[in-house]
Design a protein around this motif. Structure first.
Motif, PDB file in Angstrom:
ATOM      1  N   CYS A 609       0.854  -1.195   0.000  1.00 53.96           N
ATOM      2  CA  CYS A 609       0.000   0.000   0.000  1.00 53.96           C
ATOM      3  C   CYS A 609       0.886   1.241   0.000  1.00 53.96           C
ATOM      4  O   CYS A 609       1.829   1.346   0.786  1.00 53.96           O
ATOM      5  CB  CYS A 609      -0.917  -0.002   1.218  1.00 53.96           C
ATOM      6  SG  CYS A 609      -1.928   1.496   1.328  1.00 53.96           S
ATOM      7  N   ASP A 611      -0.218   4.482   0.302  1.00 52.25           N
ATOM      8  CA  ASP A 611      -0.787   5.647   0.977  1.00 52.25           C
ATOM      9  C   ASP A 611      -0.851   5.357   2.475  1.00 52.25           C
ATOM     10  O   ASP A 611      -1.482   4.380   2.886  1.00 52.25           O
ATOM     11  CB  ASP A 611      -2.190   5.907   0.418  1.00 52.25           C
ATOM     12  CG  ASP A 611      -2.840   7.125   1.043  1.00 52.25           C
ATOM     13  OD1 ASP A 611      -2.918   8.149   0.351  1.00 52.25           O
ATOM     14  OD2 ASP A 611      -3.259   7.057   2.210  1.00 52.25           O
ATOM     15  N   HIS A 617      -0.157   0.676   8.457  1.00 54.24           N
ATOM     16  CA  HIS A 617       0.037   0.823   7.008  1.00 54.24           C
ATOM     17  C   HIS A 617       1.245   0.033   6.513  1.00 54.24           C
ATOM     18  O   HIS A 617       1.186  -0.597   5.451  1.00 54.24           O
ATOM     19  CB  HIS A 617       0.188   2.307   6.674  1.00 54.24           C
ATOM     20  CG  HIS A 617       0.943   2.594   5.424  1.00 54.24           C
ATOM     21  ND1 HIS A 617       0.364   2.498   4.184  1.00 54.24           N
ATOM     22  CD2 HIS A 617       2.236   2.955   5.225  1.00 54.24           C
ATOM     23  CE1 HIS A 617       1.278   2.802   3.269  1.00 54.24           C
ATOM     24  NE2 HIS A 617       2.410   3.079   3.874  1.00 54.24           N
ATOM     25  N   MET A 620       0.623  -3.399   5.462  1.00 52.19           N
ATOM     26  CA  MET A 620      -0.323  -3.628   4.364  1.00 52.19           C
ATOM     27  C   MET A 620       0.480  -4.002   3.118  1.00 52.19           C
ATOM     28  O   MET A 620       0.910  -3.142   2.352  1.00 52.19           O
ATOM     29  CB  MET A 620      -1.175  -2.375   4.149  1.00 52.19           C
ATOM     30  CG  MET A 620      -2.420  -2.622   3.320  1.00 52.19           C
ATOM     31  SD  MET A 620      -3.585  -1.264   3.460  1.00 52.19           S
ATOM     32  CE  MET A 620      -4.733  -1.759   2.156  1.00 52.19           C
TER      33      MET A 620
HETATM   34 CU1  CUA Z   1      -1.639   2.117   3.521  1.00 49.30          CU
HETATM   35 CU2  CUA Z   1      -3.595   1.044   2.991  1.00 49.30          CU
END
Ligand code: CUA
Ligand code: K7E
Length: 647
Positions: A609, A611, A617, A620
């Motif tokens: 990911c 973002d 995060h 991810m």
């Molecule tokens: Cu960073 Cu979904």
């Protein structure tokens, strides 16, 4: 005069307490405290960036760069499968353009905040941006046109968005000697209808004008509603060394087009359908996908077939800007080789037409007598006038490129009231609503070509910039400099409260009609079809489903169809894959996007990911196992060891 101003300015500089007080009040005027909102949106063209930037005024803060005519890796525009068709044209996929003139949709001559339109100059196109999503949702190519510059301005009720060709070209386009330009090249003025319900654009007709350069345009309004005005230059019809050969005539023209009359003619079966190839690209918020259709013909109107519909108003010195005041009475033509501004009167024009005050004709189009249409001249106002805007209080503001200034003058008396320098070489200027019946005359934004010493140096390339002036008093006051993206030409501004309340927060997942949407983790899957593999993937804080995929082979074409399952405001996720020859995807809540990956090397390859979406995060992420071509490893996809479709 010079002595007086020197004394005044040295006096001002000498009094440090006054300077301090003055500068602090200036700072207050642009200060928008943390957490507070700006009063206006400003949509500033990106010029050779091809995009449109959204700023707040008075703060000058940049909120978003909306990709329009150029690919944008940040937003995957032109990289993901959903938006690639937006950049299709009759010349194929064109990843760039030069965007100049944003204009906001109007109802009854007032800004209504539904759409912004903007032109692509180079490969002629008009785009529409939806102001609920701030995304480009429609692009229509303009056939028989080149250097689409006198565009994209809207009529009083957004009946039409209008596009005019800057360069005349052979019509029909063909292989012919360039020096046979005169009489053979034509200039198309294109009227694109806008559906009042859903905003759908369609080319209603093209007026095939003489082979001049059509530089800028503006609609009539109020009393002149139903007319459209275009400045022209190169009425000499030169085809080489235009800096000399197109500056021979003392006067060029403003073309006045009675589009209501032409519309009536067309509605009664007038005009001729001519083969022309052009793309019409539409993005749907339901399917989150764009489609491109190639259209095959367009309706052409020859102006001499519609008597009383087209006239020429002689206007000195290769006019650039063509601006109409809020009442619709005055049409300002800024001769860029002149020190004076020429203003025509609409009422006088109508009278001159009735009285047949013509001094000749060009290709069957009557040329009106200059004195019979001329309302006044702003004398010796500066050097190199370009564009004019209005404050709705009887004043006009004109930019001067050569003398680098904005000059305020009074409509009707034509006297100069004030002038303020710009830093430097200003092009357009913008007052919110300044091209409408109801300007919001609080600020003027000047957009400059050259900034030299105004910012920290950044190598040979220096930022271009905008400058904000307070125009509520008799004298303009410079408040703020701020940098812009690309090269700003025109901008359009609107009170924030008209637009902000309609702004969309999420896409509703249950309403998605995307062909490859995955509405729950349980529906995620991987499907092989020959050497194509379709991955139906979901994302939610903070994992992908599936996150382990096996059975992919070198030589496959792998589609990642990724749905963001979030239904909260401002929770996008991103995804990128090692070695993907495309950008990341940045996917909004409820949206599905697709990228294609061509695995070239055997191994186990991660995706992640992009973002920063939650505290986890960094967790991810996922892996794709790539086996040799023809391998027996079966397709398998799991989350935490379980096949996700088995849940
Ligand atoms: Cu960073 Cu979904
Ligand atoms: Cu004057 Cu393209 Cu409107 Cu630039 S144009 S400045």
């Amino acid at each position: 005069m010079t002595v007086v101003s020197l004394v005044l300015s040295s006096c001002g500089n000498g009094s440090s307490s006054k300077k301090g007080a003055l500068s602090s009040s200036v700072a207050e005027k642009v200060y928008v405290a943390p957490g507070e909102h700006d009063e206006f949106y400003a949509f500033v063209s990106g010029g050779f960036s091809g995009q449109l930037a959204v700023y707040g005024l008075p703060s000058g803060r940049l909120f978003k760069v909306i990709p329009v005519f150029s690919v944008d890796a940040e937003k995957a525009y032109g990289f993901n499968e959903e938006t690639k068709p937006m950049l299709n044209t009759s010349h194929g996929f064109i990843p760039w353009d030069d965007s100049h003139h944003p204009d906001i949709s109007q109802t009854n001559g007032e800004l209504d905040g539904r759409y912004v339109f903007i032109n692509g100059n180079n490969t002629p196109r008009i785009a529409k941006i939806d102001l609920t999503t701030f995304e480009t949702t429609e692009i229509i190519e303009i056939p028989n046109s080149a250097g689409n510059h006198s565009s994209s301005f809207v009529t009083e009720n957004t009946e039409y968005v209008v596009a005019g060709t800057r360069f005349s070209i052979p019509f029909p386009q063909r292989d012919m000697p360039i020096d046979e330009y005169k009489g053979n090249f034509k200039g198309a003025l294109t009227f694109i209808s806008v559906d009042p319900k859903d905003g759908a654009m369609d080319i209603k007709f093209q007026i095939m004008m003489p082979g001049f350069n059509y530089d800028l345009s503006h609609p009539g309004r109020g009393k002149s509603h139903g007319w459209f005005f275009f400045t022209t230059y190169n009425t000499e019809e030169a085809n080489s060394l235009l800096e000399v050969n197109a500056s021979q005539n003392d006067k060029d023209f403003i073309a006045a087009i009675n589009w209501k009359k032409i519309e009536e003619y067309v509605n009664n079966g007038g005009g001729k359908k001519v083969p022309s190839r052009y793309a019409h690209n539409v993005y749907s918020d339901e399917t989150h996908s764009a489609t491109s259709t190639i259209k095959k013909e367009v309706l052409i109107v020859n102006p001499s077939d519609v008597p009383g519909a087209v006239y020429f108003l002689p206007t000195p010195k290769s006019p650039h800007g063509c601006d109409v005041d809020p009442t619709g009475e005055y049409i300002v033509g800024n001769g860029k080789l002149s020190a004076d501004l020429t203003i025509h009167s609409f009422s006088k024009m109508i009278k001159a037409i009735e009285d047949k005050k013509f001094t000749g004709e060009a290709y069957g189009i009557p040329i009106l007598d200059f004195d019979a249409v001329h309302a006044g001249t702003v004398k010796q106002s500066g050097l190199g006038p370009l564009h004019t805007e209005f404050d709705g209080k009887g004043n006009a503001y004109t930019t001067f490129f050569i003398s680098s200034e904005v000059v305020k003058w009074k409509i009707g008396t034509w006297e100069v009231i004030d002038r303020k320098p710009t830093y430097y070489s200003v092009g357009h200027l913008m007052i919110p609503g300044g091209n409408s019946r109801k300007p919001y005359g609080k600020y003027v934004l000047a957009m400059n070509k050259i900034t030299k010493d105004r910012y920290l140096p950044t190598g040979p390339e220096v930022t271009q910039s905008a400058q904000l002036y307070d125009i509520t008093g008799d004298k303009m006051e410079l408040l703020l400099d701020f940098p812009t993206i690309g090269e700003p030409h025109y901008a359009a501004g609107i009170p924030a409260d008209i637009v902000a309340k309609n702004s969309k927060k999420i896409y509703k997942l249950e309403e998605s009609k995307h062909e490859f949407v995955t509405k729950s983790e349980a529906d995620s899957k991987v499907v092989r079809d020959g050497n194509e593999v379709h991955i139906y993937m979901t994302m939610i804080r903070s994992h992908f489903a599936p996150d382990n995929i096996e059975g992919i082979q070198v030589g496959d074409k792998v589609y990642f169809h990724v749905t963001n399952l979030e239904q909260d405001y401002d929770v996008p996720h991103g995804i990128s894959m090692i070695g993907a020859q495309t950008s990341e995807l940045l996917i909004m809540p409820g949206q599905t996007e697709t990228f294609v990956w061509y695995p070239k090397q055997v191994g186990v390859w991660p995706f992640y990911c992009t973002d920063f979406c939650s505290a986890l995060h960094q967790e991810m992420q996922g892996y794709v196992r790539v086996s040799p071509k023809g391998s027996k490893v079966p397709i398998k996809f799991t989350l935490d060891g379980d096949a996700v479709d088995a849940e």
